[in-house]
Design an enzyme around this catalytic site. Structure first.
Site, PDB file in Angstrom:
ATOM      1  N   HIS A  43       0.842  -1.199   0.000  1.00 33.05           N
ATOM      2  CA  HIS A  43       0.000   0.000   0.000  1.00 33.05           C
ATOM      3  C   HIS A  43       0.873   1.243   0.000  1.00 33.05           C
ATOM      4  O   HIS A  43       1.827   1.326   0.769  1.00 33.05           O
ATOM      5  CB  HIS A  43      -0.910   0.016   1.234  1.00 33.05           C
ATOM      6  N   TYR A  77      -9.025   5.118   7.882  1.00 35.75           N
ATOM      7  CA  TYR A  77      -9.133   5.497   9.299  1.00 35.75           C
ATOM      8  C   TYR A  77     -10.179   6.607   9.372  1.00 35.75           C
ATOM      9  O   TYR A  77      -9.974   7.674   8.783  1.00 35.75           O
ATOM     10  CB  TYR A  77      -7.797   6.028   9.823  1.00 35.75           C
ATOM     11  N   PRO A 128      -3.565  -0.337  19.029  1.00 34.93           N
ATOM     12  CA  PRO A 128      -3.314  -0.743  17.642  1.00 34.93           C
ATOM     13  C   PRO A 128      -3.501   0.344  16.584  1.00 34.93           C
ATOM     14  O   PRO A 128      -3.206   0.106  15.416  1.00 34.93           O
ATOM     15  CB  PRO A 128      -4.323  -1.878  17.414  1.00 34.93           C
ATOM     16  N   LYS A 167       1.602  -0.551  15.142  1.00 37.53           N
ATOM     17  CA  LYS A 167       3.023  -0.640  15.511  1.00 37.53           C
ATOM     18  C   LYS A 167       3.427  -1.899  16.277  1.00 37.53           C
ATOM     19  O   LYS A 167       4.620  -2.218  16.335  1.00 37.53           O
ATOM     20  CB  LYS A 167       3.408   0.577  16.376  1.00 37.53           C
ATOM     21  N   TYR A 181       4.243   6.199  10.360  1.00 37.01           N
ATOM     22  CA  TYR A 181       3.398   5.052  10.015  1.00 37.01           C
ATOM     23  C   TYR A 181       4.176   4.043   9.167  1.00 37.01           C
ATOM     24  O   TYR A 181       4.146   2.842   9.423  1.00 37.01           O
ATOM     25  CB  TYR A 181       2.150   5.524   9.268  1.00 37.01           C
TER      26      TYR A 181
HETATM   27  P1  RFL Z   1       2.813 -12.262  21.265  1.00 33.78           P
HETATM   28  O1  RFL Z   1       2.401 -12.398  19.844  1.00 33.78           O
HETATM   29  O2  RFL Z   1       1.761 -11.965  22.252  1.00 33.78           O
HETATM   30  O3  RFL Z   1       3.539 -13.616  21.641  1.00 33.78           O
HETATM   31  C1  RFL Z   1       3.830 -13.957  22.971  1.00 33.78           C
HETATM   32  C2  RFL Z   1       3.807 -15.452  23.078  1.00 33.78           C
HETATM   33  O4  RFL Z   1       4.193 -15.850  24.392  1.00 33.78           O
HETATM   34  C3  RFL Z   1       3.348 -16.902  24.797  1.00 33.78           C
HETATM   35  N1  RFL Z   1       3.357 -17.010  26.267  1.00 33.78           N
HETATM   36  C4  RFL Z   1       4.083 -17.930  26.948  1.00 33.78           C
HETATM   37  N2  RFL Z   1       4.916 -18.892  26.545  1.00 33.78           N
HETATM   38  C5  RFL Z   1       5.480 -19.685  27.489  1.00 33.78           C
HETATM   39  N3  RFL Z   1       5.218 -19.558  28.826  1.00 33.78           N
HETATM   40  C6  RFL Z   1       4.370 -18.601  29.266  1.00 33.78           C
HETATM   41  N4  RFL Z   1       4.097 -18.477  30.576  1.00 33.78           N
HETATM   42  C7  RFL Z   1       3.784 -17.725  28.306  1.00 33.78           C
HETATM   43  N5  RFL Z   1       2.900 -16.694  28.404  1.00 33.78           N
HETATM   44  C8  RFL Z   1       2.666 -16.269  27.158  1.00 33.78           C
HETATM   45  C9  RFL Z   1       1.997 -16.512  24.229  1.00 33.78           C
HETATM   46  O5  RFL Z   1       1.096 -17.608  24.154  1.00 33.78           O
HETATM   47  C10 RFL Z   1       2.413 -15.987  22.872  1.00 33.78           C
HETATM   48  O6  RFL Z   1       2.403 -16.995  21.878  1.00 33.78           O
HETATM   49  O7  RFL Z   1       3.969 -11.184  21.449  1.00 33.78           O
HETATM   50  P2  RFL Z   1       5.127 -10.684  20.442  1.00 33.78           P
HETATM   51  O8  RFL Z   1       5.835 -11.862  19.838  1.00 33.78           O
HETATM   52  O9  RFL Z   1       5.889  -9.692  21.211  1.00 33.78           O
HETATM   53  O10 RFL Z   1       4.359  -9.989  19.228  1.00 33.78           O
HETATM   54  C11 RFL Z   1       3.641  -8.806  19.418  1.00 33.78           C
HETATM   55  C12 RFL Z   1       2.363  -8.796  18.600  1.00 33.78           C
HETATM   56  O11 RFL Z   1       1.688 -10.038  18.710  1.00 33.78           O
HETATM   57  C13 RFL Z   1       1.418  -7.670  19.062  1.00 33.78           C
HETATM   58  O12 RFL Z   1       2.132  -6.480  19.289  1.00 33.78           O
HETATM   59  C14 RFL Z   1       0.320  -7.313  18.059  1.00 33.78           C
HETATM   60  O13 RFL Z   1      -0.328  -8.407  17.548  1.00 33.78           O
HETATM   61  C15 RFL Z   1      -0.665  -6.340  18.744  1.00 33.78           C
HETATM   62  N6  RFL Z   1      -2.072  -6.607  18.401  1.00 33.78           N
HETATM   63  C16 RFL Z   1      -2.582  -6.091  17.279  1.00 33.78           C
HETATM   64  N7  RFL Z   1      -1.844  -5.288  16.512  1.00 33.78           N
HETATM   65  C17 RFL Z   1      -2.376  -4.782  15.413  1.00 33.78           C
HETATM   66  O14 RFL Z   1      -1.695  -4.018  14.702  1.00 33.78           O
HETATM   67  N8  RFL Z   1      -3.670  -5.087  15.012  1.00 33.78           N
HETATM   68  C18 RFL Z   1      -4.461  -5.892  15.754  1.00 33.78           C
HETATM   69  O15 RFL Z   1      -5.612  -6.127  15.392  1.00 33.78           O
HETATM   70  C19 RFL Z   1      -3.931  -6.414  16.924  1.00 33.78           C
HETATM   71  N9  RFL Z   1      -4.694  -7.192  17.665  1.00 33.78           N
HETATM   72  C20 RFL Z   1      -2.898  -7.368  19.228  1.00 33.78           C
HETATM   73  C21 RFL Z   1      -4.217  -7.668  18.819  1.00 33.78           C
HETATM   74  C22 RFL Z   1      -2.479  -7.858  20.448  1.00 33.78           C
HETATM   75  C23 RFL Z   1      -3.332  -8.584  21.256  1.00 33.78           C
HETATM   76  N10 RFL Z   1      -2.838  -8.971  22.528  1.00 33.78           N
HETATM   77  C24 RFL Z   1      -1.509  -8.653  22.911  1.00 33.78           C
HETATM   78  C25 RFL Z   1      -3.506  -9.604  23.556  1.00 33.78           C
HETATM   79  C26 RFL Z   1      -5.053  -8.428  19.583  1.00 33.78           C
HETATM   80  C27 RFL Z   1      -4.635  -8.883  20.815  1.00 33.78           C
HETATM   81  C28 RFL Z   1      -5.625  -9.665  21.589  1.00 33.78           C
HETATM   82  C1  PHB Z   2      -5.273  -4.692  11.142  1.00 34.64           C
HETATM   83  O1  PHB Z   2      -5.396  -4.932   9.927  1.00 34.64           O
HETATM   84  O2  PHB Z   2      -5.481  -5.540  12.008  1.00 34.64           O
HETATM   85  C2  PHB Z   2      -4.908  -3.325  11.547  1.00 34.64           C
HETATM   86  C3  PHB Z   2      -4.469  -2.423  10.606  1.00 34.64           C
HETATM   87  C4  PHB Z   2      -4.121  -1.140  10.993  1.00 34.64           C
HETATM   88  C5  PHB Z   2      -4.211  -0.788  12.307  1.00 34.64           C
HETATM   89  C6  PHB Z   2      -4.628  -1.696  13.257  1.00 34.64           C
HETATM   90  C7  PHB Z   2      -4.971  -2.974  12.878  1.00 34.64           C
HETATM   91  O3  PHB Z   2      -3.891   0.466  12.680  1.00 34.64           O
END
Ligand code: RFL
Ligand code: PHB
Length: 391
Positions: A72, A201, A294, A298, A384
């Protein structure tokens, strides 16, 4: 068991770290509380910055991304009656890629399998020990119910916001900053072609909305909702109706096409930064050290940026006996973390609607500025599309 680096968590941070370390000839074991199927299906982030894509490319993980992801040039920012396109490529010479975290995780898993990476999935009772000494270790119960001990030179906590690693840094040496935002996101995944070519957005008096996507046939959309919202109160029709209003269905002939919703969840919005990101032989990376709301897309990119700094630092420590980069890791990583924390807070507060009409006036003024001043637009675009890794 013994390894050089014990990695707790098989999210993007943990998997990519194991990949980068292996490329430097460093052994690791990845410990994960969930099953592999669960981790690979967990729907989360979807936007990759330029530097994330470049890094994945440089370590052999860019092939499917380049083939199946969408590049994009920018985003749309809108409020009632007006939609503006910000072209990041024109503004700062960088683009972003739409490629789901699920896909990044699957690509990493496959690459690690091909390398013979050792994983322990579906473990319980993860505990970190002696992290301030040269002999740190992790104990856990494996998926067969057997107690295990993993000795390592270094432990890296990549265990997300709810894992045990952050708390293994003694409270007296740790400082945590944070903010809970007074709103949540209701996110849906729908089997319908996106109604837009790039993300929208939208500021709206009813609340923020975002139209994102995962593929040519799968859309991802979000609505600002009250914290603690009961998802049962939001039927599929109610969700699509609210999205249509907030995203401007019917304006200038633009149409939002609804479709079958396959996943629905409510996400709280918060910012957290824990400092330092290192204590003795324990290092934190990704969500284990920091959470961003989110809105700025980032979270995943920051996790990647952390391990891009950490992997060479561990290589210097373990292979060259040079502690310099590892000693600098926390300060180096935190510079980017705070930049992204600010940007995510700024995007969040610019776009989410609160009870105070004064705030709404400021937000609209800010949106108008960002969409009409090239200098302001370039500031948004630079953040961004992502600052260079060496920030
Ligand atoms: P992760 O992906 O949360 O991975 C951490 C891993 O550690 C495991 N874990 C354990 N393992 C062993 N022993 C334990 N006691 C443990 N406790 C936990 C977990 O099961 C998991 O597999 O962290 P990482 O690798 O730092 O990556 C970061 C990203 O995942 C995160 O920043 C983003 O996904 C944030 N986020 C979102 N970002 C977006 O841009 N768009 C979204 O829609 C979006 N949705 C989200 C999200 C983060 C969420 N969190 C943190 C709860 C939705 C959720 C629900
Ligand atoms: C997503 O596609 O999950 C998404 C994209 C942009 C954002 C947050 C989430 O700012």
């Amino acid at each position: 068991m013994r390894t050089e680096v014990a990695i707790i968590g098989a999210g993007p941070a943990g998997l990519l770290l194991s990949h980068l370390l292996a490329a430097d000839g460093i052994d690791s074991v990845v410990l994960e509380v969930r099953t592999r199927e669960y981790v690979e299906a967990r729907i989360r982030a979807g936007i990759l910055e330029t530097s994330t894509v470049d890094l994945l490319d440089s370590v052999g993980l860019g092939e499917r991304l380049r083939r199946e992801g969408f590049e994009h040039r920018g985003i749309y920012l809108q409020w009632p009656e007006e939609r503006h396109h910000l072209d990041f490529v024109d503004l700062v010479g960088r683009s972003v890629w739409v490629y789901g975290q699920t896909e990044v995780t699957k690509d990493l898993g496959k690459a690690r399998d091909a390398d013979g990476q050792q994983f322990c999935y579906a473990i319980t009772d993860t505990e970190l020990h002696d992290v301030a000494t040269d002999r740190p270790h992790v104990t856990f119960v494996d998926s067969d119910g057997a107690a295990q001990r993993l000795d390592a030179d270094v432990i890296v906590g990549c265990d997300g916001s709810f894992g045990p690693s952050r708390a293994a840094i003694p409270e007296r040496t740790r400082q945590t900053w944070g903010r809970e935002y007074p709103y949540s996101w209701l996110g849906i995944l729908a089997d319908v072609a996106p109604s837009t070519d790039e993300l929208i957005y939208a500021w709206h008096p009813d609340g923020f909305a975002l139209h994102s996507m995962r593929s040519a046939s799968v859309s991802r959309l979000y609505l600002q909702v009250e914290p603690g919202t009961d998802i049962a109160q939001w039927s599929d029709d109610r969700i699509w109706d609210a999205l249509a209003v907030r995203l401007g269905h019917g304006q200038d002939g633009w149409q939002l096409t609804p479709g079958p919703i396959t996943d629905k969840s409510v996400l709280p919005m918060r910012s957290v930064v824990a400092e330092p990101m290192r204590h003795g032989r324990l290092f934190l990376a990704g969500d284990a050290a920091h959470i961003v709301p989110p809105t700025g897309a980032k979270g995943l990119n920051l996790a990647v940026a952390d391990v891009a700094v950490l992997a060479p630092a561990l290589q210097a420590l373990l292979r060259k006996n040079d502690p310099g980069p590892a000693d600098a890791y926390s300060d180096t990583a935190l510079r980017r973390v705070w930049r992204c924390t600010h940007f995510s807070w700024w995007m969040t507060t610019m776009l989410h609607v609160g009870p105070d009409p004064f705030d709404a006036q400021l937000q609209q003024s800010q949106l108008r500025w960002v969409t009409t001043s090239e200098a302001a637009a370039a500031g948004l675009a630079e953040n961004y599309a992502g600052l260079p890794l060496e920030l």
